[in-house]
Design an enzyme around this catalytic site. Structure first.
Site, PDB file in Angstrom:
ATOM      1  N   ASP A 209       0.862  -1.196   0.000  1.00  0.00           N
ATOM      2  CA  ASP A 209       0.000   0.000   0.000  1.00  0.00           C
ATOM      3  C   ASP A 209       0.891   1.236   0.000  1.00  0.00           C
ATOM      4  O   ASP A 209       2.065   1.161   0.366  1.00  0.00           O
ATOM      5  CB  ASP A 209      -0.872   0.027   1.266  1.00  0.00           C
ATOM      6  N   ASP A 211       1.283   4.335   2.158  1.00  0.00           N
ATOM      7  CA  ASP A 211       0.803   4.731   3.482  1.00  0.00           C
ATOM      8  C   ASP A 211      -0.087   5.987   3.339  1.00  0.00           C
ATOM      9  O   ASP A 211      -0.259   6.512   2.239  1.00  0.00           O
ATOM     10  CB  ASP A 211       2.019   4.967   4.403  1.00  0.00           C
TER      11      ASP A 211
HETATM   12  N1  LIG Z   1       1.160   1.246   5.769  1.00  0.00           N
HETATM   13  C1  LIG Z   1       1.691   0.382   6.614  1.00  0.00           C
HETATM   14  N2  LIG Z   1       2.118   0.788   7.827  1.00  0.00           N
HETATM   15  C2  LIG Z   1       2.671  -0.104   8.697  1.00  0.00           C
HETATM   16  N3  LIG Z   1       2.812  -1.402   8.431  1.00  0.00           N
HETATM   17  C3  LIG Z   1       2.400  -1.850   7.243  1.00  0.00           C
HETATM   18  N4  LIG Z   1       2.427  -3.072   6.705  1.00  0.00           N
HETATM   19  C4  LIG Z   1       1.891  -2.992   5.482  1.00  0.00           C
HETATM   20  N5  LIG Z   1       1.506  -1.729   5.205  1.00  0.00           N
HETATM   21  C5  LIG Z   1       1.826  -0.986   6.296  1.00  0.00           C
END
Ligand SMILES: Nc1ncnc2[nH]cnc12
Ligand SMILES: CSC[C@H]1O[C@H](OP(=O)(O)O)[C@H](O)[C@@H]1O
Length: 288
Positions: A209, A211
């Protein structure tokens, strides 16, 4: 001839390894408490592997409750020579897209309250962490992930947050301003403990993803699981490919002997109970 024995720590979405020949789940006790699960032992083209699912099968263990000391101790106790960890991560940069892989080479540890060292009162040690990742293993992981069809970024800084909640937008922007590339909740203290246990460690991170700094992208587990499911096969192929490509003989790594210059407690001041707990970590150094 020195043989490889590869420890694999599986992250979110990777709870077993189906490429293993003669697979067996084995429960292993550790003086550091319970590891996340039993380990799956087996081999690929004659190379022994020990697989441990970091969150346990079925993912019952959240990141802040993982007993990383027991996990690393168990891999060491079983004679692993090197540890390749796999993790799902969020991306902190536009050009690391979901589905890409990053072979991390630096960490910023923002976890708190986790047991992050094997060395407590009665046996003190300070290992170097300037280069926390084994370049040999990381290079082989990058090549294997590429051969498995992944877009791979060589190197990257992993921000280890405490979790289990995802970051606020302000935190996510702050980590970007620090130059971090990916974010996750598990590689610390795991990488530090691997170094203390003289285990060369590399981390193959799968971007699941962007963040929440990213316009229109608020992270949620369902979206992460979709990306993980679509890319877990590449991670599995990369692990198998790495093992198949290992040179027949394992040349020594400087990390194998890092404790030679790290222990500081005088022999007479060492606590025998602590030394017993450290039996696997210090087996080579103290000749147990
Ligand atoms: N955005 C994210 N923040 C923390 N851990 C994750 N693991 C996968 N995506 C994450
Ligand atoms: C399932 S999303 C959050 C979860 O995924 C990552 O775990 P891992 O590093 O074990 O793949 C992240 O660190 C969180 O624990």
């Amino acid at each position: 001839m020195a043989a490889w024995k590869i420890g694999i720590i599986g992250g979110s979405g990777l709870y077993a390894l189906d490429a293993l020949e003669d697979p067996r789940w084995l429960a292993v006790e550790s003086p550091w408490g319970a590891a996340s699960d039993a380990v799956l032992t087996g081999s690929i083209t004659g190379v022994e592997l020990v697989f441990l699912p970091r969150h346990g099968r079925g993912h019952p263990i959240p990141p802040h409750m993982i007993n990383a000391r027991a996990n690393i101790d168990v891999l060491k106790r079983l004679g692993c020579t090197d540890v390749l960890a796999v993790s799902a991560v969020g991306s902190l940069r536009q050009d690391h897209a979901p589905g890409d892989f990053v072979v991390v080479d630096q960490f910023i540890d923002r976890t708190r309250g986790r047991a992050s060292t094997f060395f407590e009162t009665g046996m003190a040690a300070h290992v170097p962490m300037a280069d926390p990742v084994c370049p040999r293993l990381a290079g082989m992981a990058a090549a294997a992930a590429r051969a498995a069809g992944a877009v791979v970024h060589d190197g990257g800084t992993y921000l280890a947050m405490e979790g289990p909640q995802f970051s606020t937008r302000a935190e996510s922007r702050l980590y970007r301003s620090w130059g971090c590339d990916v974010i996750g909740m598990t590689a610390c203290p795991e990488a530090k403990l691997a170094r203390e246990a003289e285990l060369p460690y590399a981390l193959l991170a799968m971007v699941t993803d962007y963040d929440c700094w990213h316009e229109g992208d608020d992270v949620d587990v369902a979206a992460i699981v979709r990306v993980m499911a679509a890319n877990a096969e590449i991670a599995r192929a990369a692990i198998a490919g790495l093992v198949r490509a290992l040179p027949a003989e394992r040349m020594a790594s400087p990390i194998d002997t890092v404790l030679d210059t790290a222990l500081i407690t005088a022999p007479g001041a060492r606590d025998p109970a602590m030394l017993t707990k450290l039996s696997a970590v210090l087996a080579r150094t103290l000749g147990h």
